[in-house]
Each structure stands twice: as structure tokens, then as C-alpha cells.
Design a protein around this motif. Structure first.
Motif, PDB file in Angstrom:
ATOM      1  N   ALA A 318     -45.283  34.406 -60.580  1.00 30.01           N
ATOM      2  CA  ALA A 318     -45.086  34.744 -58.708  1.00 30.01           C
ATOM      3  C   ALA A 318     -46.134  35.657 -57.703  1.00 30.01           C
ATOM      4  N   LYS A 319     -47.677  35.842 -58.352  1.00 31.88           N
ATOM      5  CA  LYS A 319     -48.439  36.805 -58.099  1.00 31.88           C
ATOM      6  C   LYS A 319     -49.562  35.744 -57.804  1.00 31.88           C
ATOM      7  N   ARG A 320     -48.973  34.968 -59.122  1.00 35.47           N
ATOM      8  CA  ARG A 320     -50.882  33.643 -58.782  1.00 35.47           C
ATOM      9  C   ARG A 320     -50.056  32.625 -58.239  1.00 35.47           C
ATOM     10  N   THR A 321     -49.148  32.859 -57.567  1.00 35.75           N
ATOM     11  CA  THR A 321     -48.792  31.119 -57.169  1.00 35.75           C
ATOM     12  C   THR A 321     -48.303  31.383 -55.310  1.00 35.75           C
ATOM     13  N   SER A 322     -48.201  30.088 -55.105  1.00 34.91           N
ATOM     14  CA  SER A 322     -48.025  30.314 -53.404  1.00 34.91           C
ATOM     15  C   SER A 322     -46.620  29.852 -52.830  1.00 34.91           C
ATOM     16  N   GLU A 323     -45.328  30.464 -52.031  1.00 32.81           N
ATOM     17  CA  GLU A 323     -43.760  30.155 -52.322  1.00 32.81           C
ATOM     18  C   GLU A 323     -44.162  28.752 -52.455  1.00 32.81           C
ATOM     19  N   ASP A 324     -44.963  27.816 -51.451  1.00 30.78           N
ATOM     20  CA  ASP A 324     -44.620  26.273 -51.934  1.00 30.78           C
ATOM     21  C   ASP A 324     -44.426  25.387 -53.093  1.00 30.78           C
ATOM     22  N   ILE A 325     -44.733  26.478 -54.185  1.00 33.74           N
ATOM     23  CA  ILE A 325     -44.605  25.847 -55.644  1.00 33.74           C
ATOM     24  C   ILE A 325     -43.715  27.091 -56.655  1.00 33.74           C
ATOM     25  N   SER A 326     -43.422  27.603 -56.123  1.00 34.87           N
ATOM     26  CA  SER A 326     -42.486  28.732 -56.354  1.00 34.87           C
ATOM     27  C   SER A 326     -41.824  28.527 -57.688  1.00 34.87           C
ATOM     28  N   ALA A 327     -40.926  27.612 -57.023  1.00 38.15           N
ATOM     29  CA  ALA A 327     -39.536  26.853 -57.938  1.00 38.15           C
ATOM     30  C   ALA A 327     -40.463  26.171 -59.662  1.00 38.15           C
ATOM     31  N   GLU A 328     -41.254  25.162 -59.036  1.00 43.87           N
ATOM     32  CA  GLU A 328     -42.146  24.085 -60.072  1.00 43.87           C
ATOM     33  C   GLU A 328     -42.925  25.285 -60.619  1.00 43.87           C
ATOM     34  N   ALA A 329     -43.050  26.565 -60.585  1.00 47.31           N
ATOM     35  CA  ALA A 329     -44.427  27.358 -61.273  1.00 47.31           C
ATOM     36  C   ALA A 329     -43.483  27.860 -62.150  1.00 47.31           C
ATOM     37  N   GLN A 330     -42.369  28.427 -61.914  1.00 49.00           N
ATOM     38  CA  GLN A 330     -40.876  28.529 -62.428  1.00 49.00           C
ATOM     39  C   GLN A 330     -40.574  27.557 -63.644  1.00 49.00           C
ATOM     40  N   SER A 331     -40.022  27.102 -62.842  1.00 51.86           N
ATOM     41  CA  SER A 331     -39.875  26.069 -64.354  1.00 51.86           C
ATOM     42  C   SER A 331     -40.909  25.102 -65.394  1.00 51.86           C
ATOM     43  N   LEU A 332     -41.988  25.346 -65.117  1.00 51.65           N
ATOM     44  CA  LEU A 332     -42.706  25.130 -66.260  1.00 51.65           C
ATOM     45  C   LEU A 332     -42.790  26.206 -67.444  1.00 51.65           C
ATOM     46  N   PHE A 333     -43.320  27.522 -67.108  1.00 49.46           N
ATOM     47  CA  PHE A 333     -42.445  28.764 -67.752  1.00 49.46           C
ATOM     48  C   PHE A 333     -41.440  28.551 -68.402  1.00 49.46           C
ATOM     49  N   GLY A 334     -40.590  27.734 -68.196  1.00 50.49           N
ATOM     50  CA  GLY A 334     -39.080  27.598 -68.483  1.00 50.49           C
ATOM     51  C   GLY A 334     -39.498  26.529 -69.570  1.00 50.49           C
ATOM     52  N   VAL A 335     -39.348  25.355 -68.650  1.00 49.91           N
ATOM     53  CA  VAL A 335     -40.094  24.122 -70.523  1.00 49.91           C
ATOM     54  C   VAL A 335     -40.915  24.749 -71.439  1.00 49.91           C
TER      55      VAL A 335
END
Length: 387
Positions: A318-335
Motif C-alpha cells: 500500500a505504501k509503495r503503490t498509488s491509489e490508481d493501482i491499489s487493487a491490481e497490486a494487492q491482487s498480484l500479491f494474492g496470486v
């Protein structure tokens, strides 16, 4: 407590209720339907494969919507509707289809909910860890309740209990507030499979601890799959095993409730590093067939091994990404978590058949690898307040 915080807490309190019903009774129900052990394995893993394939895509769609709440409502709503069909499904193939249609949509929006609630908590100043802890409380409570409810109303009540919890999760999603910051300027991420912004954000020093966290998460999936069998072979009773599993979950929730103080004191990567160190001790203990008091200490260790790695990664991303890509970044961690879980649990199952409890040395080795990854990240770039 503010209304947005209350709504988010209520959502997490209810969101893991279907999983609790599933863990408690799904294998038994499937067996009563004539489903074989191999088929039960496929019913459980097919939704995981779907999450691997589509999670990042769904995260990108959620980021492009006007608010993340839309994706959460659609995913939980589809799950609630499809859960009503489970009671009418007969035979392996139809059960497999209905179960996948029920589990996959909710699983795909799980990282979206984490990303959205994380952003909401950072904006309003409450602790996401405390909010997430109520999910563990709800899960534990429903595990206990499911056993008694099915005992009172019979095995056939499983499907309706599961459907009711899916509906409760959807209603909690409907009651969520607007999750995206309307004043935050937005830009459309570009790219194909992964947006360029996510690729740019996950530089090596960022990617390494995230992979480490996913590996540590996968080790816990081994515990979920095999710990009860190991302890049963060591002579522990079913009631004692149940208390041990509950103790681990309670320790996890306790740390989440205290997360705000922990997160302020230690950088995220240091927390992931601590989780790796304690994991090594915990998995070595599993190879030794220790006395009960040692197993109790090992289960209390879940407060560090799971919570520090999981929440540490969520906050770090969350601290390394912007709000525009928050869900995509967390989804990548989920993958990553799902992918490593499938690989590690499958490999462990083969090793356990040959080596017995010594197979937990696989988890020890993986934990050491995770520690090494975090150390390399810290050497590339040391911890700073933005961690």
C-alpha cells in the motif's frame, strides 16, 4: 467509531463466515454426496486455479471503476446467488460447477476489498489490522456455531447455512461506504497483463519481500492441511487438536488488534523478517514431535509467523503503490500467495507420504529462503519511515 469504519468492520466480521462453514463441514457433506477423496481435492483447488488466472485482471477492472465497492458487490452478489443452487446440485460435475461459480467471484474480489479498506483506513486514520482482526473473530465464531447448528438441524442444513452466510457477506458489501477518495486525481493505468505502473512499483527491492511474504503464507497452508493429521498421529485427541487450532487463530487476532502500535514501531520489511525467523523455529518444532506445552507455544507463534508476514506485506504494498493501482497490486500479491500455496502444499503432500513429519524441513528451508530475500531487499535499500 465512524460510520465508514463501522461498515468496514462489519464487512470483515461477516466476510469469512462462508469459509468457516466450508472448513467445518464441506468435506463431510461432499463425502455424503458420494464424492471421492480425489474429487474433493479438485472441488477445492479449481477455484484456486481460477483466482490465479483472473485475479490481476479483476483487480485492474476494479481500479478502473468509479469505486472499488462496485467490484466487491458484484463478486459477493454472484457468490450469494450461486450458493442457492448448491442444494439442488447432484453428482460430482454439477457440484464442481456450482461450487466454482460460488467460490470464484468472492475469491477474486478478496484482494480488492483488502486494497480498498487499506486505503480507507490510511485516509481516515484507523487501523486496518484491527478491522481485519474482526474477520478472524467472525471465522472462529462461525466454526464453533456451524458444528452445533448442523447437529441441531441435520446435515442437510449445511447448504442453507452456507447460502445464508454468503447472503450476509453480500449485504455487508452493500452497506460499505464509498471507498475511493473522490478528491484524489485519477489516471488510467496502461499495459497488458500487468499495468506499467505496477511493474514500475514492484522494483526488485519491493518484489523480494512480497515474494517472501507469499512463501511464508504458503507454509501456513501446509499447517492447515496437515497439522491435525500430524497431531492425531502423535496421540492428541480431537478436542485438543481443535483447541490448538483455535489458539493459533486467537493469537493471530490478538496481534491484529494490536497492529497499530506494532506497525508504527517497526518497518514492514523488518516485520516480515521477524516472521521468517519465528517460522523457522515453529517448523523445526513440528519435526520433533514435541510435548503439548511446546506445541502450545508453537501455536502462539502464529501471532508472528502469519500476522507479521501477511499484514506486513499488505502495508508495504500500500505504501509503495498509488491509489490508481491499489487493487491490481494487492491482487498480484494474492496470486503469489495462491500460487505458492498450491505448489508447496502439493509438494509437501508427496514428501509427507515418504518422510512423515520430517517433511516440515521443507517449510524450514522455505522460511530461510524468505529471510534471505528480505535481507537482500534491505541491502539494496535500507528501511525508512515510508516502509
Amino acid at each position: 467509531m465512524s460510520k465508514p469504519k463501522t461498515a468496514a468492520t462489519r464487512y470483515y466480521l461477516l466476510t469469512f463466515l462462508p469459509a468457516a462453514v466450508t472448513v467445518t463441514y464441506l468435506p463431510i457433506w461432499l463425502n455424503e454426496q458420494g464424492v471421492t477423496d480425489a474429487q474433493i481435492g479438485l472441488i477445492n483447488t479449481l477455484p484456486m486455479a481460477g483466482i490465479l488466472l483472473f485475479s490481476v485482471f479483476v483487480g485492474r477492472l476494479a481500479d478502473r471503476a468509479s469505486d472499488w465497492k462496485q467490484a466487491i458487490m458484484i463478486g459477493t452478489g454472484l457468490s450469494a446467488v450461486c450458493s442457492l443452487l448448491l442444494g439442488f446440485a447432484e453428482g460430482f460435475w454439477l457440484i464442481l460447477l456450482v461450487w466454482t461459480m460460488t467460490s470464484l467471484p468472492a475469491g477474486l474480489v478478496g484482494p480488492v476489498a483488502d486494497a480498498a479498506t487499506m486505503r480507507l483506513s490510511l485516509r481516515l486514520g484507523f487501523s486496518f489490522g484491527v478491522t481485519r482482526a474482526w474477520g478472524t473473530v467472525g471465522f472462529l465464531s462461525m466454526c464453533f456455531a456451524t458444528g452445533y447448528l448442523i447437529l441441531w438441524f441435520g446435515a442437510a442444513s449445511f447448504v442453507w447455512l452456507f447460502a445464508a452466510t454468503c447472503l450476509a457477506r453480500f449485504l455487508a458489501a452493500v452497506a460499505l461506504p464509498r471507498l475511493r477518495d473522490v478528491d484524489q486525481p485519477r489516471r488510467k493505468p496502461e499495459g497488458t497483463f500487468l499495468s506499467r505502473e505496477v511493474i514500475a512499483a514492484f522494483r526488485p527491492w519491493v518484489l523480494l519481500p512480497v515474494i517472501a511474504g507469499a512463501i511464508l503464507f504458503a507454509n501456513h497452508m501446509v499447517m492447515n492441511a496437515f497439522s491435525s493429521l500430524v497431531w492425531k498421529q502423535q496421540g492428541l485427541s480431537e478436542s485438543t487438536i481443535g483447541l490448538l487450532i483455535a489458539l493459533g487463530a486467537a493469537a493471530e487476532a490478538g496481534t491484529m488488534f494490536a497492529w497499530k502500535r506494532i506497525n508504527i514501531r517497526y518497518p514492514a520489511r523488518v516485520l516480515i523478517l521477524m516472521a521468517g525467523v519465528v517460522s523457522i523455529l515453529r517448523w523445526i518444532g513440528m519435526t520433533l514431535s514435541p510435548p503439548l506445552w511446546v506445541i502450545v507455544l508453537m501455536q502462539l507463534g502464529q501471532a508472528v509467523t502469519f500476522t507479521f508476514s501477511y499484514l506486513g506485506c499488505l502495508y508495504f504494498i500500500a505504501k509503495r503503490t498509488s491509489e490508481d493501482i491499489s487493487a491490481e497490486a494487492q491482487s498480484l500479491f494474492g496470486v503469489m500467495m495462491q500460487g505458492f500455496s498450491i505448489l508447496v502444499v502439493a509438494s509437501f503432500g508427496i514428501a509427507f507420504g515418504v518422510m512423515g513429519v520430517n517433511a516440515f524441513w521443507i517449510c524450514v528451508g522455505l522460511s530461510a529462503l524468505a529471510i534471505a530475500m528480505v535481507q537482500v531487499s534491505l541491502r539494496i535499500r535500507g528501511p525508512d519511515p515510508s516502509d
